[in-house]
Design a protein around this motif. Structure first.
Motif, PDB file in Angstrom:
ATOM      1  N   SER A  71       0.824  -1.205   0.000  1.00  0.00           N
ATOM      2  CA  SER A  71       0.000   0.000   0.000  1.00  0.00           C
ATOM      3  C   SER A  71       0.860   1.258   0.000  1.00  0.00           C
ATOM      4  N   LYS A  72       1.931   1.267   0.796  1.00  0.00           N
ATOM      5  CA  LYS A  72       2.802   2.436   0.863  1.00  0.00           C
ATOM      6  C   LYS A  72       3.408   2.754  -0.500  1.00  0.00           C
ATOM      7  N   LEU A 100      -5.170   4.859  -9.093  1.00  0.00           N
ATOM      8  CA  LEU A 100      -5.967   3.638  -9.064  1.00  0.00           C
ATOM      9  C   LEU A 100      -5.265   2.505  -9.812  1.00  0.00           C
ATOM     10  N   ALA A 101      -4.624   2.827 -10.927  1.00  0.00           N
ATOM     11  CA  ALA A 101      -3.879   1.815 -11.679  1.00  0.00           C
ATOM     12  C   ALA A 101      -2.715   1.279 -10.847  1.00  0.00           C
ATOM     13  N   SER A 102      -2.064   2.173 -10.099  1.00  0.00           N
ATOM     14  CA  SER A 102      -0.978   1.742  -9.227  1.00  0.00           C
ATOM     15  C   SER A 102      -1.489   0.785  -8.157  1.00  0.00           C
ATOM     16  N   ALA A 105      -2.299  -2.577  -9.719  1.00  0.00           N
ATOM     17  CA  ALA A 105      -1.089  -3.336 -10.067  1.00  0.00           C
ATOM     18  C   ALA A 105      -0.536  -4.052  -8.838  1.00  0.00           C
ATOM     19  N   PHE A 106      -0.489  -3.366  -7.705  1.00  0.00           N
ATOM     20  CA  PHE A 106       0.055  -4.000  -6.503  1.00  0.00           C
ATOM     21  C   PHE A 106      -0.929  -4.992  -5.900  1.00  0.00           C
ATOM     22  N   ILE A 138      -6.233  -2.127  -0.920  1.00  0.00           N
ATOM     23  CA  ILE A 138      -5.156  -1.366  -1.560  1.00  0.00           C
ATOM     24  C   ILE A 138      -5.710  -0.356  -2.564  1.00  0.00           C
ATOM     25  N   VAL A 139      -6.592  -0.806  -3.465  1.00  0.00           N
ATOM     26  CA  VAL A 139      -7.146   0.101  -4.480  1.00  0.00           C
ATOM     27  C   VAL A 139      -7.985   1.206  -3.841  1.00  0.00           C
ATOM     28  N   PRO A 140      -8.932   0.876  -2.935  1.00  0.00           N
ATOM     29  CA  PRO A 140      -9.658   1.982  -2.274  1.00  0.00           C
ATOM     30  C   PRO A 140      -8.736   2.930  -1.534  1.00  0.00           C
TER      31      PRO A 140
END
Length: 500
Positions: A71-72, A100-102, A105-106, A138-140
């Motif tokens: 997340s970081k 959001l794409a980042s 991806a993670f 993670i995305v939110p």
């Protein structure tokens, strides 16, 4: 013409006053939200300690730290880019969709790692479900930090503080309920999901920044470069906070991570209570000294006084925390956590040694050596991790790991003192003379508490009563000592700052 100028000036002053009042209230809201967040975090750990075993807490600590690292990295820099964007232009929606794409991806990377773990590690159902819930945040999370950036940009800090406090409190309620219902570590993940869900809904409602989809390559490259520059500092902060836990699980195991996490959290909470006032006072005093330009002699004298005052404030707290560690762990966490008491003693000693490092940021910034701070932080992180790795390699034992923290604190504090002395020119003889009463007073306090606990321990066997007695005796002893030996120090400090 003169009347018009006077009227304009008066209007400007009237406008300035409510603005300053509003800023002060916003600062109070942000501070309050931070306090609520700290209390909720401590409350969650205390409830978890009563319901879960050290091994379960350790497993969750490693699982959540792994997802937190993802997340970081995914969140780094997007909020700051929006805050720093020019105010005469519309905010680029490209930044939101890049964030959001980042996050996506993670998240995918995390699911790939989870699939690999199913083949090689065969995690239990609770660990698997916990990982699934945490990775779903993670995305939110990237969306929330963009909304937070918009609120900060618009100076709507009250809304920001309100949703942060409300989301943390909601998470505490869900976590507590889940733990009491027997969900195990899944309850901790469910509480985290609740925090993210409430923050998502409230931040979106407050910021209302939902731009249409767009992708401008130039903006994306610029935002990505900005985020990358901040990523190194975020990773360094993560290493400082969680590096020890990763090394402990590598050398020893999950149970020891749970014990270390609890001891570290207690000491960290106490450190927060001391560090913020010390930093604020240091910023205030040194900025005032810099503005008046009282010269090298005034700076040297003020530095010695501030360091001595910091010792008077911090030494009795950390030494007292060490001497009542067993009673504190028993009352707050329960008898199953008593193995964390020796770790708490050593971590309290490490924080007590490193207390002077609280002055690095305000002092080095005021004297114009702010560029030194990132390098010092990197050096301190590397030193701490190296000491931990060496200790784990020599003897993989939790107490040995905690001793390594004391060694690292001594090494890094010596470096801090070197640069603080070069920057301010304080005299060692004068500093030691001023700090000696604080050290002697703290030692007398520890002796009084130890004697009281020894005399009462054979008849009471009640940790809560012992804890209360230790705090009462220690506080009374140190108040007497501080009143008798610290008055001269505070009078000199008041005289110097008042003269400035």
């Amino acid at each position: 013409m003169g009347t018009s100028s006077t009227a304009s000036l008066s209007a400007a002053e009237e406008d300035q006053e409510p603005r300053s009042v509003s800023t002060s209230r916003d600062a109070l809201w942000v501070s309050g939200a931070r306090l609520v967040s700290q209390l909720c975090g401590i409350g969650t750990l205390l409830v978890a300690a009563r319901v879960l075993s050290p091994a379960e807490v350790g497993v969750f600590a490693m699982v959540s730290s792994t997802v937190l690292l993802q997340s970081k990295i995914a969140e780094a820099g997007w909020s700051e880019y929006l805050i720093a964007a020019p105010h005469d232009r519309e905010l680029p929606g490209t930044v939101l969709y890049c964030a959001l794409a980042s996050g996506l991806a993670f998240t995918i990377l995390g699911f790939i790692g989870l699939a690999v773990s199913l083949v090689w590690l065969a995690p239990t159902g609770s660990i698997f479900f916990t990982l699934m819930l945490l990775m779903a945040t993670i995305v939110p999370g990237t969306f929330i930090i963009c909304q937070s950036g918009v609120l900060v940009r618009r100076r709507r800090l009250r809304e920001l503080a309100f949703y942060q406090a409300a989301s943390e409190f909601s998470g505490l309620l869900v976590t507590t309920g889940g733990l009491l219902l027997g969900w195990g570590i899944v309850a901790l993940a469910a509480g985290r999901c609740c925090v993210v869900l409430v923050a998502l809904l409230m931040s979106t409602g407050f910021a209302r920044w939902l731009p249409r989809f767009e992708f401008q390559l130039t903006t994306a490259r610029e935002a990505l470069a900005y985020s990358t520059r901040l990523l190194a500092s975020r990773l360094m902060q993560f290493a400082q906070s969680y590096g020890a836990e990763f090394l402990i699980v590598f050398f020893i195991g999950a149970t020891e991570v749970g014990l270390y996490r609890m001891a570290s959290r207690i000491v960290g909470a106490v450190t927060e209570l001391i560090s913020e006032p010390v930093r604020m006072l240091a910023w205030s005093y040194f900025s005032r000294q810099s503005a008046t330009g009282s010269g090298a002699e005034g700076l040297s004298r003020l530095m010695g006084l501030i360091m001595a005052a910091t010792a008077f404030a911090a030494l009795p707290v950390f030494m007292g925390l060490a001497v009542i560690s067993e009673q504190l762990v028993s009352v707050l966490l329960g008898v199953q956590w008593l193995a964390a008491a020796p770790v708490l003693i050593l971590l309290a000693a490490a924080r007590g040694i490193a207390v002077i490092q609280m002055l690095n940021e305000p002092v080095l910034s005021i004297i114009g050596r702010v560029a030194l701070l990132p390098r010092l932080n990197m050096l301190f992180t590397a030193t701490s991790l190296a000491c931990l790795a060496i200790a784990g390699w020599i003897r993989p034992d939790l107490v040995n790991i905690a001793i390594a923290q004391v060694v690292a604190a001594a090494l890094t504090t010596s470096v801090s003192l070197h640069f603080l002395q070069r920057g301010t020119g304080f005299r060692w003889s004068s500093l030691l003379r001023r700090i000696l009463p604080a050290g002697l007073g703290a030692c007398v306090m520890v002796g009084a508490v130890g004697l009281a606990l020894h005399m009462a321990g054979g008849s009471l066997h009640l940790p809560l009563v012992d804890l209360f007695m230790g705090v009462a005796v220690g506080g009374l002893a140190y108040i007497v000592i501080a009143w008798s030996s610290g008055r001269a120090l505070m009078a000199e400090l008041n005289h110097v700052t008042g003269a400035q």
